[in-house]
Scaffold this motif. Structure first.
Motif, PDB file in Angstrom:
ATOM      1  N   SER A   1      53.004  81.696 -44.551  1.00 21.20           N
ATOM      2  CA  SER A   1      51.643  82.188 -44.277  1.00 21.20           C
ATOM      3  C   SER A   1      51.321  83.089 -44.151  1.00 21.20           C
ATOM      4  CB  SER A   1      51.486  81.079 -43.142  1.00 21.20           C
ATOM      5  OG  SER A   1      51.286  79.151 -43.030  1.00 21.20           O
TER       6      SER A   1
ATOM      7  N   ALA B   1      54.863  88.083 -36.108  1.00 25.32           N
ATOM      8  CA  ALA B   1      55.361  87.507 -36.416  1.00 25.32           C
ATOM      9  C   ALA B   1      56.616  86.987 -37.069  1.00 25.32           C
ATOM     10  CB  ALA B   1      54.117  86.975 -37.846  1.00 25.32           C
TER      11      ALA B   1
ATOM     12  N   ARG C   1      55.537  79.357 -41.987  1.00 27.86           N
ATOM     13  CA  ARG C   1      55.450  80.050 -41.276  1.00 27.86           C
ATOM     14  C   ARG C   1      55.626  81.538 -41.770  1.00 27.86           C
ATOM     15  NH1 ARG C   1      57.484  79.762 -34.841  1.00 27.86           N
ATOM     16  NH2 ARG C   1      55.720  77.988 -34.757  1.00 27.86           N
TER      17      ARG C   1
ATOM     18  N   LEU D   1      59.526  83.920 -35.501  1.00 26.31           N
ATOM     19  CA  LEU D   1      59.714  82.856 -36.334  1.00 26.31           C
ATOM     20  C   LEU D   1      61.622  82.880 -36.250  1.00 26.31           C
ATOM     21  CD1 LEU D   1      59.899  81.304 -39.065  1.00 26.31           C
ATOM     22  CD2 LEU D   1      60.370  83.896 -40.465  1.00 26.31           C
TER      23      LEU D   1
END
Length: 403
Positions: free
Chosen positions: A333, A355, A330, A359
């Motif tokens: 990316s 994001a 993650r 995470l």
């Protein structure tokens, strides 16, 4: 003043045309490996305080008070050095804001403009006018300034753990490798700072996001510093701001390097570079590495093209076993999305914050090593599991250890 105000070149020092340390871009342009600043600096001429925007929170310091507070700018008080000049540790009284004895009162960081420096009065003024008006937990606090004769200084809150750059790249007993958990905490804090700058409330493009400009407090909370290159964002429906190319090589977005067109997405690219530095433990530019590995982005490109299969090959070996495979994928990316060549395809910093929050919220106990051990243990079947449950010893925690 010792070597601090000497002419040595460091990571934030301007290299004029013809300097020896250069890189050639894919388009044949010669680019400095250091901070990209125009060859002619703003002349250091006396200016009045009428240039400084009103701010009720800023204090105007006398030069003599700051001289005493830093013990006459002694070399052993130096916290860091950049193109602006040196930063010194000092102490002031918490009530009068006058100089205090070392170890008493409030600890401060005093940045003194090098009179031979490349940034000059314009950048000094930008620091005051931005940090004097902007307030956020992830921006370093500007306590005040000094404008007296030829002296120009800035006074900041003291950040005891120094810069992210030192923790990532300095090899000494003072800077142990940051754990995966701390790295993601720093990434989230820095992202929140950028998201605030890009918000309708501030509308500021930072323009010099890099590891050395991310400072850490005692709890590893990240705060952005050094606003000398910041710019107001596009106004009146404009899509970008046209500026001279300034920043630090390797961190600057490719479209900005090519055109001078600056947008908030330029900062997003720079964030992607720093995130990749945190993931890999490598500097964006490092000529001490083997041929073909000098440029982090170019070195990582083949691995990033197939993240699911090759992500482990780019992870910093010093934090091996501290992250889950899902977390590594993650984070990597997200870095890839920020580094997209086409600016409009990059996420906003608000999306980056979301994001990174996801995470952290979805952190599962266990690491890459722990996952492999658990798979092996499941092969023993229920009988072996029953024996383990019958034991009286507590289970070993697999939660990543913070540094």
């Amino acid at each position: 003043m010792g070597s601090c105000l000497s002419s040595r070149v460091d990571s934030d020092t301007q290299l004029h045309a013809g300097a020896s340390s250069r890189y050639v871009g894919s388009d044949g342009r010669v680019l400095s490996s250091r901070r990209l600043l125009p060859a002619s600096s703003v002349p250091l001429t006396p200016r009045g305080e009428n240039e400084i925007l009103d701010s009720a929170t800023l204090n105007s310091f006398a030069f003599n008070d700051l001289r005493i507070a830093t013990r006459n700018f002694r070399p052993d008080s130096v916290l860091g050095e950049g193109g602006f000049g040196c930063v010194f540790k000092g102490w002031i009284d918490e009530h009068s804001f006058k100089a205090a004895k070392p170890g008493t009162g409030i600890v401060i960081a005093v940045k003194r403009l090098n009179q031979d420096g490349s940034q000059g009065h314009k950048e000094w003024l930008a620091e005051i006018n931005y940090l004097g008006q902007l307030y956020h937990p992830n921006l370093v606090k500007l306590v005040g300034y000094c404008l007296e004769d030829e002296h120009r200084l800035l006074v900041y809150e003291f950040m005891p753990r120094g810069s992210l750059e030192n923790h990532l790249f300095r090899r000494s007993s003072h800077f142990q490798p940051l754990s995966w958990t701390i790295r993601m905490k720093v990434a989230l804090g820095a992202a929140k700072g950028l998201a605030y700058l890009h918000s309708p409330e501030a509308k500021v493009i930072y323009r010099d996001f890099k590891a050395s400009n991310i400072l850490l407090d005692s709890s590893y909370n990240a705060k952005l510093s050094d606003f000398g290159l910041a710019k107001d964002g596009p106004m009146d429906g404009q899509s970008h701001v046209s500026t001279r190319i300034m920043g630090t090589y390797g961190y600057a977005a490719p479209e900005y390097m090519a055109t001078g067109h600056l947008t908030a997405k330029s900062d997003v690219y720079s964030f992607g570079v720093v995130l990749l530095e945190m993931i890999t433990g490598r500097r964006v530019m490092d000529k001490n590495r083997p041929q073909g590995e000098h440029n982090l982005i170019e070195w990582a490109r083949p691995y990033l093209a197939n993240i699911k299969r090759r992500v482990i090959q780019i992870m910093d070996p010093r934090i091996e076993g501290q992250y889950t495979m899902l977390a590594a994928l993650r984070a990597t990316s997200l870095a890839v999305k920020c580094l997209t060549v086409e600016p409009r395809n990059r996420p906003s910093m608000t999306d980056v914050v979301k994001a990174l929050e996801q995470l952290q919220d979805s952190r599962e106990p266990g690491s890459v090593k722990a996952e492999a051990v658990q798979k092996k243990q499941r092969k023993f079947g229920n009988n072996e599991a029953t024996k383990r449950r019958a034991g009286s010893y507590p289970r070993q925690s697999t939660t990543p250890v913070n540094t």
